[in-house]
Write a protein that holds these residues in place. Sequence first.
Motif, PDB file in Angstrom:
ATOM      1  N   ARG A 161      11.101  -6.526 -10.405  1.00 45.18           N
ATOM      2  CA  ARG A 161      10.594  -6.201 -11.742  1.00 45.18           C
ATOM      3  C   ARG A 161       9.272  -5.447 -11.656  1.00 45.18           C
ATOM      4  NH1 ARG A 161      13.011  -5.941 -16.781  1.00 45.18           N
ATOM      5  NH2 ARG A 161      11.517  -6.389 -18.442  1.00 45.18           N
ATOM      6  N   ASP A 162       8.396  -5.893 -10.783  1.00 46.51           N
ATOM      7  CA  ASP A 162       7.057  -5.311 -10.685  1.00 46.51           C
ATOM      8  C   ASP A 162       7.031  -4.015  -9.865  1.00 46.51           C
ATOM      9  OD1 ASP A 162       4.294  -5.559 -11.399  1.00 46.51           O
ATOM     10  OD2 ASP A 162       3.861  -6.011  -9.294  1.00 46.51           O
ATOM     11  N   TYR A 163       8.201  -3.545  -9.429  1.00 52.92           N
ATOM     12  CA  TYR A 163       8.266  -2.235  -8.770  1.00 52.92           C
ATOM     13  C   TYR A 163       8.052  -1.106  -9.787  1.00 52.92           C
ATOM     14  CZ  TYR A 163       9.713  -3.204  -3.920  1.00 52.92           C
ATOM     15  OH  TYR A 163       9.742  -3.567  -2.591  1.00 52.92           O
ATOM     16  N   TYR A 164       8.203  -1.431 -11.059  1.00 52.20           N
ATOM     17  CA  TYR A 164       8.078  -0.437 -12.123  1.00 52.20           C
ATOM     18  C   TYR A 164       7.076  -0.930 -13.161  1.00 52.20           C
ATOM     19  CZ  TYR A 164      12.120   1.489  -9.779  1.00 52.20           C
ATOM     20  OH  TYR A 164      12.957   2.010  -8.814  1.00 52.20           O
ATOM     21  N   ILE A 165       6.836  -0.125 -14.180  1.00 53.64           N
ATOM     22  CA  ILE A 165       5.794  -0.432 -15.158  1.00 53.64           C
ATOM     23  C   ILE A 165       6.444  -0.819 -16.476  1.00 53.64           C
ATOM     24  CG2 ILE A 165       3.836   0.534 -16.427  1.00 53.64           C
ATOM     25  CD1 ILE A 165       3.448   2.398 -13.936  1.00 53.64           C
ATOM     26  N   TRP A 166       6.436  -2.103 -16.748  1.00 55.86           N
ATOM     27  CA  TRP A 166       7.031  -2.668 -17.953  1.00 55.86           C
ATOM     28  C   TRP A 166       5.923  -3.164 -18.890  1.00 55.86           C
ATOM     29  CZ3 TRP A 166      12.302  -2.629 -18.679  1.00 55.86           C
ATOM     30  CH2 TRP A 166      13.096  -2.393 -17.554  1.00 55.86           C
ATOM     31  N   ARG A 167       6.106  -2.924 -20.182  1.00 61.79           N
ATOM     32  CA  ARG A 167       5.130  -3.395 -21.158  1.00 61.79           C
ATOM     33  C   ARG A 167       5.841  -3.866 -22.432  1.00 61.79           C
ATOM     34  NH1 ARG A 167       2.555  -3.278 -17.295  1.00 61.79           N
ATOM     35  NH2 ARG A 167       0.419  -2.551 -16.935  1.00 61.79           N
ATOM     36  N   ASP A 168       5.221  -4.829 -23.098  1.00 62.94           N
ATOM     37  CA  ASP A 168       5.743  -5.315 -24.376  1.00 62.94           C
ATOM     38  C   ASP A 168       5.489  -4.276 -25.465  1.00 62.94           C
ATOM     39  OD1 ASP A 168       6.642  -7.813 -23.451  1.00 62.94           O
ATOM     40  OD2 ASP A 168       4.592  -8.638 -23.597  1.00 62.94           O
ATOM     41  N   PRO A 169       6.268  -4.312 -26.532  1.00 64.40           N
ATOM     42  CA  PRO A 169       5.985  -3.434 -27.681  1.00 64.40           C
ATOM     43  C   PRO A 169       4.628  -3.760 -28.296  1.00 64.40           C
ATOM     44  CG  PRO A 169       8.179  -4.423 -27.847  1.00 64.40           C
ATOM     45  CD  PRO A 169       7.466  -5.139 -26.734  1.00 64.40           C
ATOM     46  N   VAL A 170       4.045  -2.785 -28.944  1.00 61.30           N
ATOM     47  CA  VAL A 170       2.805  -2.974 -29.695  1.00 61.30           C
ATOM     48  C   VAL A 170       3.122  -2.691 -31.165  1.00 61.30           C
ATOM     49  CG1 VAL A 170       0.456  -2.153 -30.069  1.00 61.30           C
ATOM     50  CG2 VAL A 170       1.353  -2.339 -27.730  1.00 61.30           C
ATOM     51  N   ALA A 171       3.010  -3.722 -31.976  1.00 58.42           N
ATOM     52  CA  ALA A 171       3.337  -3.604 -33.407  1.00 58.42           C
ATOM     53  C   ALA A 171       4.741  -3.048 -33.609  1.00 58.42           C
ATOM     54  CB  ALA A 171       2.302  -2.738 -34.121  1.00 58.42           C
ATOM     55  N   GLY A 172       5.637  -3.467 -32.726  1.00 58.95           N
ATOM     56  CA  GLY A 172       7.031  -3.060 -32.863  1.00 58.95           C
ATOM     57  C   GLY A 172       7.350  -1.685 -32.339  1.00 58.95           C
ATOM     58  N   HIS A 173       6.367  -1.051 -31.706  1.00 56.33           N
ATOM     59  CA  HIS A 173       6.576   0.305 -31.219  1.00 56.33           C
ATOM     60  C   HIS A 173       6.226   0.398 -29.723  1.00 56.33           C
ATOM     61  CE1 HIS A 173       7.193   1.743 -35.299  1.00 56.33           C
ATOM     62  NE2 HIS A 173       6.099   1.078 -35.664  1.00 56.33           N
ATOM     63  N   ALA A 174       6.363   1.604 -29.190  1.00 55.31           N
ATOM     64  CA  ALA A 174       6.001   1.846 -27.793  1.00 55.31           C
ATOM     65  C   ALA A 174       4.534   1.495 -27.560  1.00 55.31           C
ATOM     66  CB  ALA A 174       6.252   3.309 -27.440  1.00 55.31           C
ATOM     67  N   PRO A 175       4.164   1.154 -26.329  1.00 51.18           N
ATOM     68  CA  PRO A 175       2.784   0.733 -26.039  1.00 51.18           C
ATOM     69  C   PRO A 175       1.718   1.741 -26.437  1.00 51.18           C
ATOM     70  CG  PRO A 175       4.233   0.160 -24.238  1.00 51.18           C
ATOM     71  CD  PRO A 175       5.055   0.982 -25.179  1.00 51.18           C
TER      72      PRO A 175
END
Length: 561
Positions: free
Chosen positions: A133-147
């Motif tokens: 998983r940490d081989y790539y860059i994952w992020r949660d949504p921000v206010a329902g949108h892209a980071p």
Amino acid sequence: MQTNAYGGFILARHWWQEAVVYQIYPRSFQDSNQDGIGDLQGIIRHLDYLKKLGVDILWLNPIYASPNDDNGYDISNYQQIMSDFGTMADFDELLKQAHVRGLKIMMDLVVNHTSDEHHWFVESRKSADNPYRDYYIWRDPVAGHAPNDWQSAFSGSAWQLDRQSGQYYLHIFSKKQVDLNWRNSDVRQSIFKMMNWWVDKGIDGFRMDVINLIAKPQDFTSTATSAISAVANGEHVHEYLREMNDAVLSKADLMTVGETPDVTPLDGIKYAGFDRHELNMIFQFEHMGVDLDPELGRFKTHPFKLSTLKAIMSKWQTQLGQKAWNALYWNNHDQPRVVSRFGDDRPAYRVLAAKMLGLVLHYQQGTPYIYQGEEIGMTNAYNFKTIDDYQDIEALNGYQDLVSTKHVLTPEQAITALQAQSRDNARTPMQWDATANAGFTAAGITPWLGLNDNYQTINVAQALADKKSIFYCYQRMNQLRRQYPIIIYGDYQLLDPEDEQVWAYQRHFEGQTLLVVANFTTQTLIRTFSSDLAQAKLLQSNYEDDAKTTLRPYEAKVYLY
């Protein structure tokens, strides 16, 4: 290692400073098995031609396994050959046959990102706790949108939502080109292991794709819109490259060149400084932007000022100076044909202009790169009339965005721009002769990309038969480079920087002076740059005779005194 006095400094000599590189786009070079796609056996077929040209290193665009979303720059297996190009046995034969002829092989290294079909990413997207998983860059949504609002280089958001996990992954380029997380030491060690595997095979160097983008920030609050600008030259990039140098590059006598968008000469010294232990040289792109629109890029061009082009190129010459090394290029797989862009591709002037551009570039300080077809003066493909003629993802996505979605451009405006700037201009099949399909593939076979329709008059067979051709001009430049150290090691001084018609510069080394004068117009001009021309030796020119202070249309002259 030899050293030589150089303007008060001591400059170490390396083989890669004295070499000439020839870039091969394998898909378009030579089809040997009649499937319409160039391949490794096709390259082997023309090694003697490349040896005749006088080059030293063959840079191969990516030949690894790939779904081909971005013509091989989306790699699914770094240690496997794409079936379109052949097998690993074919590569081994190419390497052997090149080395027999004294030619070196430089591989394209694409480690900012992988394909979404690479094993690492297939595993990474399975779950948040997957070891990859940490081989790539994952992020949660921000206010329902892209980071953030970063835009990819190929239009649209640089973030792609993975619906299974509800997180976004970063892709600075296509959504199928997923950015690696270089902060993870396992990623770095996996890459270094792969690189050493190729070095152990006997390759001679790496061209590193967008290598200055690998160091991503820890947070993504940047308000920049361009993802490239936001991540270029990140705070840990030099740390990573020195680690790469220690683990791989320093263990063999390799040549390395990094592709580095958004850099200054100061950055260039950091990446390629003689005492930095990172890379040998970099590709910068400042001079590639002189005719592009700041907003629409390739989709809107404007005339360039010669003074601007001279100023940019000269800045890189003087500021790198004794500190670092330049990579000299007009063309590559991402740029239109230079004779169409900065020269004049009309039949009356094409040969003169192509020779002139070659002479202006190759007599500067740095390692010159020749892109396939440049040595015969291949031109842009004006016969591409509709978007259906194009295959490049940048062209297709940009057309969809600017014409179909935003209605910023009409179809006619977009096609006019693409005829001038599309990357497909560089990727049309190599023009070997005047037979069907330009000798690239057999008659009756449809090439993967359309041919430039001028192949019957512009081709290798014609060039080799004409001793006054562009090919022999390039061959002579390569020969003279080996004879005169001033061409490699001399300093650089721009003359008359405000002249919008003539590019003139001098170089000095061990008591000798080299003077290069080039007319970028169709006019006949009078210029005097030195009182020593009466005693000077005319080293090379694109005209048969020497008119001294007279410069005829697109005339270029190189004097030594």
